[in-house]
Scaffold this motif. Structure first.
Motif, mmCIF file in Angstrom:
data_model
loop_
_atom_site.group_PDB
_atom_site.id
_atom_site.type_symbol
_atom_site.label_atom_id
_atom_site.label_comp_id
_atom_site.label_asym_id
_atom_site.label_seq_id
_atom_site.Cartn_x
_atom_site.Cartn_y
_atom_site.Cartn_z
ATOM 1 N N UNK A 136 53.365 -79.433 41.235
ATOM 2 C CA UNK A 136 54.310 -79.714 42.321
ATOM 3 C C UNK A 136 54.792 -81.162 42.277
ATOM 4 N N UNK A 137 53.910 -82.059 41.884
ATOM 5 C CA UNK A 137 54.324 -83.462 41.767
ATOM 6 C C UNK A 137 55.275 -83.641 40.581
ATOM 7 N N UNK A 138 55.024 -82.915 39.500
ATOM 8 C CA UNK A 138 55.947 -82.987 38.352
ATOM 9 C C UNK A 138 57.322 -82.453 38.756
ATOM 10 N N UNK A 139 57.339 -81.346 39.510
ATOM 11 C CA UNK A 139 58.622 -80.838 40.018
ATOM 12 C C UNK A 139 59.279 -81.893 40.903
ATOM 13 N N UNK A 140 58.488 -82.510 41.775
ATOM 14 C CA UNK A 140 59.040 -83.489 42.717
ATOM 15 C C UNK A 140 59.647 -84.684 41.995
ATOM 16 N N UNK A 141 59.003 -85.119 40.919
ATOM 17 C CA UNK A 141 59.538 -86.244 40.143
ATOM 18 C C UNK A 141 60.906 -85.865 39.559
ATOM 19 N N UNK A 142 61.038 -84.645 39.038
ATOM 20 C CA UNK A 142 62.335 -84.191 38.509
ATOM 21 C C UNK A 142 63.396 -84.097 39.606
ATOM 22 N N UNK A 143 62.988 -83.571 40.741
ATOM 23 C CA UNK A 143 63.926 -83.425 41.865
ATOM 24 C C UNK A 143 64.440 -84.794 42.314
ATOM 25 N N UNK A 144 63.523 -85.728 42.487
ATOM 26 C CA UNK A 144 63.924 -87.069 42.947
ATOM 27 C C UNK A 144 64.705 -87.815 41.862
ATOM 28 N N UNK A 182 50.488 -73.960 35.108
ATOM 29 C CA UNK A 182 50.140 -75.124 35.911
ATOM 30 C C UNK A 182 49.096 -75.982 35.203
ATOM 31 N N UNK A 183 48.601 -75.474 34.127
ATOM 32 C CA UNK A 183 47.498 -76.090 33.412
ATOM 33 C C UNK A 183 48.039 -76.874 32.224
ATOM 34 N N UNK A 184 48.316 -78.146 32.443
ATOM 35 C CA UNK A 184 48.985 -78.923 31.399
ATOM 36 C C UNK A 184 47.976 -79.695 30.557
ATOM 37 N N UNK A 244 58.723 -65.865 35.683
ATOM 38 C CA UNK A 244 58.733 -66.003 37.138
ATOM 39 C C UNK A 244 59.893 -66.918 37.532
ATOM 40 N N UNK A 245 60.544 -66.640 38.668
ATOM 41 C CA UNK A 245 61.668 -67.503 39.070
ATOM 42 C C UNK A 245 61.330 -69.001 39.037
ATOM 43 N N UNK A 246 60.148 -69.374 39.514
ATOM 44 C CA UNK A 246 59.817 -70.806 39.513
ATOM 45 C C UNK A 246 59.783 -71.364 38.090
#
Lengths: 108, 108, 108, 108
Positions: A27-35, B47-49, D24-26
């Motif tokens: 979720x933090x990786x997604x957030x970094x891309x979003x921001x 999610x497992x990077x 998955x969509x995400x």
């Protein structure tokens, strides 16, 4: 350490709101891309961005980067320095000076 | 100051290679988005990077954030703290505790 | 052809507003990243996104992709099919079946 | 319908490799952001990108957009046209002609 004070402030902020539960690394990786996208939006149609908006969006990217570092037990300053050393090996000064080419396209 | 040592190391690294000429703010904003995408790629199908890849990509995002801060004369720690204060006003503790909702969707 | 009608509608829309002047390829590439970030935001804290928001953000990404195709004289359907063929060569059915690994990490 | 042939080819390609399980969509939303970053990388240091690389990266973004549309039962052409109509209401021709301003910053 990079961001010791900022990191403390961020941790307190998140603890007060009980938000750590949302901060899975993915979720933090997604957030970094979003921001990062919101930061880029400041420059969407012109290279001339509003400094105040840039400051605000850059702060968001940095905050999520610090959160991800913290979550993974990484010291932000340390990983920046380590990566700089790796990058330095791929881009030796004499070959890469004044060039924006990728390391695999540098002259021999 | 956040990243004083990292910032010095980055500045030296870039000066040795004469790369500041490429670091227009718009190019740094693009670079942050590009590197954020590479970080996200660590989490593309799971999610497992791989921790080592995450460390390396996160370092790239941070480095470009520090470069953009430096280019704009901003102190990274300062802007993170200032933004945290603004965000705190939009997300009061009592309304936002344990919620991931956007501030305009918080309960009254 | 992919999107013949959509493409016509987009061209008319942009011509009416005299917006083609903003649509340098680099600006469209930025716009695709920005809109991709907004699409990702639908999934920021949960895999369960609001379908209406997803529809709207996905449409934005697609629209900018069609604009960039058009600007570069590319047929979107053609480039998708050509790329699929290239990808098929990197991911032979027998080696990649049921695996999400990158082509350079597939078993021999 | 937009991309009927491309969509069929993509579906066959994915079925042969049993890859729908990863879609998955995400994950598709992440993939769109990742590929958008690779497209942007073509323009990282210069507005003058290699057309072949752009073609290839744009095809990747489009392919994941078509996969996400398909997964969500959306017709890509339909959602592009619907969004264009919504956008048209926010950006009336007479107010937005020749301007790149956001709709909430258009003149009255």
């Amino acid at each position: 350490m990079l961001a010791a004070d900022a990191m403390d402030a961020i941790r307190t902020f998140m603890a007060e709101r009980d938000w750590a539960q949302f901060h899975e690394p993915v979720n933090l990786a997604k957030s970094i891309s979003i921001e990062a996208g919101e930061l880029l939006e400041c420059f969407q149609w012109s290279d001339d961005a509003d400094p105040e908006r840039v400051r605000s969006e850059l702060a968001d990217v940095l905050t999520y980067c610090l959160l991800l570092s913290d979550r993974l037990g990484l010291d932000p300053e340390e990983i920046v320095l380590a990566k700089l050393e790796e990058t330095g090996r791929k881009y030796p000064v004499e070959k890469s000076r004044g060039r924006s080419a990728k390391y695999d396209q540098l002259p021999d």
